[in-house]
Design a protein around this motif. Sequence first.
Motif, PDB file in Angstrom:
ATOM      1  N   UNK A   1       0.795   2.448  -9.662  1.00 13.42           N
ATOM      2  CA  UNK A   1      -0.284   2.834  -8.756  1.00 13.42           C
ATOM      3  C   UNK A   1      -0.866   1.635  -8.029  1.00 13.42           C
ATOM      4  N   UNK A   2      -0.946   0.501  -8.698  1.00  7.88           N
ATOM      5  CA  UNK A   2      -1.427  -0.710  -8.016  1.00  7.88           C
ATOM      6  C   UNK A   2      -0.491  -1.080  -6.861  1.00  7.88           C
ATOM      7  N   UNK A   3       0.796  -0.943  -7.095  1.00  4.73           N
ATOM      8  CA  UNK A   3       1.769  -1.224  -6.041  1.00  4.73           C
ATOM      9  C   UNK A   3       1.634  -0.218  -4.898  1.00  4.73           C
TER      10      UNK A   3
ATOM     11  N   UNK B   1      -2.009   0.816   1.874  1.00  2.13           N
ATOM     12  CA  UNK B   1      -3.182   0.341   2.606  1.00  2.13           C
ATOM     13  C   UNK B   1      -2.989   0.277   4.121  1.00  2.13           C
ATOM     14  N   UNK B   2      -1.836  -0.229   4.626  1.00  3.76           N
ATOM     15  CA  UNK B   2      -1.678  -0.278   6.084  1.00  3.76           C
ATOM     16  C   UNK B   2      -1.638   1.096   6.748  1.00  3.76           C
TER      17      UNK B   2
ATOM     18  N   UNK C   1      -4.692   4.617  -3.369  1.00  5.72           N
ATOM     19  CA  UNK C   1      -4.048   5.067  -4.598  1.00  5.72           C
ATOM     20  C   UNK C   1      -4.830   4.540  -5.790  1.00  5.72           C
ATOM     21  N   UNK C   2      -5.187   5.441  -6.678  1.00  7.85           N
ATOM     22  CA  UNK C   2      -5.966   5.090  -7.859  1.00  7.85           C
ATOM     23  C   UNK C   2      -5.463   5.876  -9.064  1.00  7.85           C
TER      24      UNK C   2
ATOM     25  N   UNK D   1     -12.353   2.427  -2.317  1.00 11.06           N
ATOM     26  CA  UNK D   1     -11.816   2.303  -3.676  1.00 11.06           C
ATOM     27  C   UNK D   1     -10.312   2.532  -3.642  1.00 11.06           C
ATOM     28  N   UNK D   2      -9.558   1.507  -3.961  1.00  2.00           N
ATOM     29  CA  UNK D   2      -8.107   1.663  -4.099  1.00  2.00           C
ATOM     30  C   UNK D   2      -7.584   0.636  -5.096  1.00  2.00           C
ATOM     31  N   UNK D   3      -6.486   0.983  -5.752  1.00  2.00           N
ATOM     32  CA  UNK D   3      -5.931   0.110  -6.776  1.00  2.00           C
ATOM     33  C   UNK D   3      -6.759   0.079  -8.046  1.00  2.00           C
TER      34      UNK D   3
END
Length: 237
Positions: free
Chosen positions: A152-154, A160-161, A166-167, A223-225
């Motif tokens: 999910x971090x990836x 993002x672009x 993704x969380x 909020x992401x990652x």
Amino acid sequence: MAERLAGRIAVVTGAAAGIGKGCAHTFRAEGSTVIGIDLSGADIDADLTDEAATGAAFSQIIAEHGRIDVLVNAAAFAAFEWIEAMTLAQWRHTLAGELDTVFLPTRAAWPGLKASGAASVINFASANARHALDGSAALAHCAGKGGVLAMTRQLAMEGAPHGIRANTISPGFIRTEATARHLAEVPDLQGRVLAKNMVKRLGEPEDIAWCAVWLASDETRYVTGADIPVDGGATAW
């Protein structure tokens, strides 16, 4: 705050039972158009470990709705066994049930998520991605959920672009049809869970669903990652 998800197109996998069912119900109550996917008993029946079936399901959704604003990857299955007893087949079955069911739907949904321009992917790691629970034979499950956390971090970076966040949510022990069997099979498992929890009760699907609503809404546009523990405080001490 009713209608927090008004106008959103949400796909919920594993929607026929457990956490997925709870998310689908709560998302609908908050105004979202929900398309549920499961092996059976959902809006679309599909095996999400099958590449062709998964691709066909999401192609159908994107063709009908034009975009996907929220993807909730709640589908999962696992074999629970100790290392000495676990077979390679059980290990591979669990990793498919924990990782393929996130990878294949997310890849298939990606064009629809990009079309949204402000999409949210919600995956489910677990308290088991961070700690082992005494008495629970969860080796493969721990490995799978740790993989979801890293994946999910990836995805957050790659998304993002394109305006895709993704969380993960990391549930503690949630009372579902599947975990009810686990409780029945493992002596004093509930006592071990509650001993670890700060909040002295088992979680319910709606406890997770409300966190998912938050992550799907504009309230978390920054909020992401992130990984959000919803575990009664089990991993906080």
